[in-house]
Enzyme design. Structure first.
Site, short mmCIF file in Angstrom:
data_model
loop_
_atom_site.label_atom_id
_atom_site.label_comp_id
_atom_site.label_asym_id
_atom_site.label_seq_id
_atom_site.Cartn_x
_atom_site.Cartn_y
_atom_site.Cartn_z
N ASP A 54 8.88 23.20 33.79
CA ASP A 54 7.62 23.93 33.66
C ASP A 54 7.72 24.91 32.49
OD1 ASP A 54 6.57 22.65 35.85
OD2 ASP A 54 7.15 24.24 37.25
N ARG A 55 6.58 25.21 31.91
CA ARG A 55 6.54 26.09 30.75
C ARG A 55 7.31 27.41 30.96
NH1 ARG A 55 1.13 27.67 27.28
NH2 ARG A 55 2.19 28.91 25.70
#
Length: 259
Positions: A54-55
């Site tokens: 995830d970012r």
């Protein structure tokens, strides 16, 4: 420049900074920095993603240097033939260790998943967790007179979307900096008082079998400056000797997890 933690003629692994997207996405058309393109330019050849982070999550990100190697690596992920180890800072005190077997309903994006079935049954999700260290500091937050935190080791057996974040919230110990599933007051306090201006989730280690040589491969990603400063403040600087420390530039530490 990204930190390359392993490279040979078949694959490359980098230490992904928090705040970086793995690849271009029409969901964030204004973003200009991506891991795939940066690694491609850095090593001078195309790369093929086999998994994602995830970012706001940092840590080990593995890529193939050919489509065939990428396919072989993807199979290991799909068949759960490797082990991923994460570390996280969570709200409150946790003790001991346990396995959480708690199915999760699929999280759907309003745009990207608009044609998906919202009635899909919950999917199996299993996470092994272990409390590594605790800290209590004289900083009031919400209705509490002090702030309590636990450093947790997480070994996901499955790979559902936001599994670790959702599982820790299910245990009532959300990960600090989780704006989607966490405690906003705790997040703001941790950012203001202890500099934790990101999701405190790090993919520390990836253990797998090399897809070409068949040799065991252990990849470790170091902690960034936000993690390092927090570890010193909480007296945890010596509790993870196997996880190295690294230095990322200020531009790499984008504050994306609290927005």
């Amino acid at each position: 420049m990204l930190e390359i933690i392993y490279q040979d003629e078949w694959l490359v692994a980098v230490n992904k900074p928090a705040g970086w997207l793995v690849h271009r996405s029409w969901l964030d058309r204004h973003e200009k920095v991506f891991v795939m393109q940066t690694v491609r330019d850095q090593i001078g050849q195309h790369v093929f993603t086999v998994h994602r982070l995830d970012r706001p999550t940092s840590g080990v990100l593995l890529m193939g240097l050919s489509s065939e190697v990428g396919r072989l690596l993807s199979q290991q992920f799909e068949q759960h033939q490797l082990q991923k180890r994460y570390h996280a800072v969570v709200r409150g005190w946790l003790e001991g260790e346990a396995t959480l077997d708690y199915p999760l309903t699929e999280e759907l994006d309003k745009i990207a998943d608009k044609f998906s079935n919202p009635e899909k049954a919950p999917q199996s999700a299993v996470t092994h967790w272990r409390a590594v260290a605790t800290a209590e500091l004289p900083v009031p937050v919400s209705r509490y007179e002090t702030s309590r935190y636990t450093l947790v080791e997480l070994l996901p057996e499955t790979g559902r979307k936001h599994q670790l974040r959702r599982h820790m919230t299910h245990l009532r110990h959300p990960i600090i900096g989780d704006s989607a599933h966490g405690d906003l007051r705790q997040n703001r306090s941790a950012a203001a008082n202890f500099g934790m201006r990101r999701l405190m989730l790090h993919a520390s280690e990836l253990s797998l079998t090399h897809p070409v040589t068949g040799e065991p491969l252990l990849l470790r990603a170091g902690l960034d400056s936000i993690w390092q400063e927090m570890m010193v403040q909480f007296g945890w600087q010596d509790v993870l000797p196997e996880v190295p420390r690294v230095e990322f530039t200020a531009a790499s530490l984008q504050d994306s997890s609290l927005t």
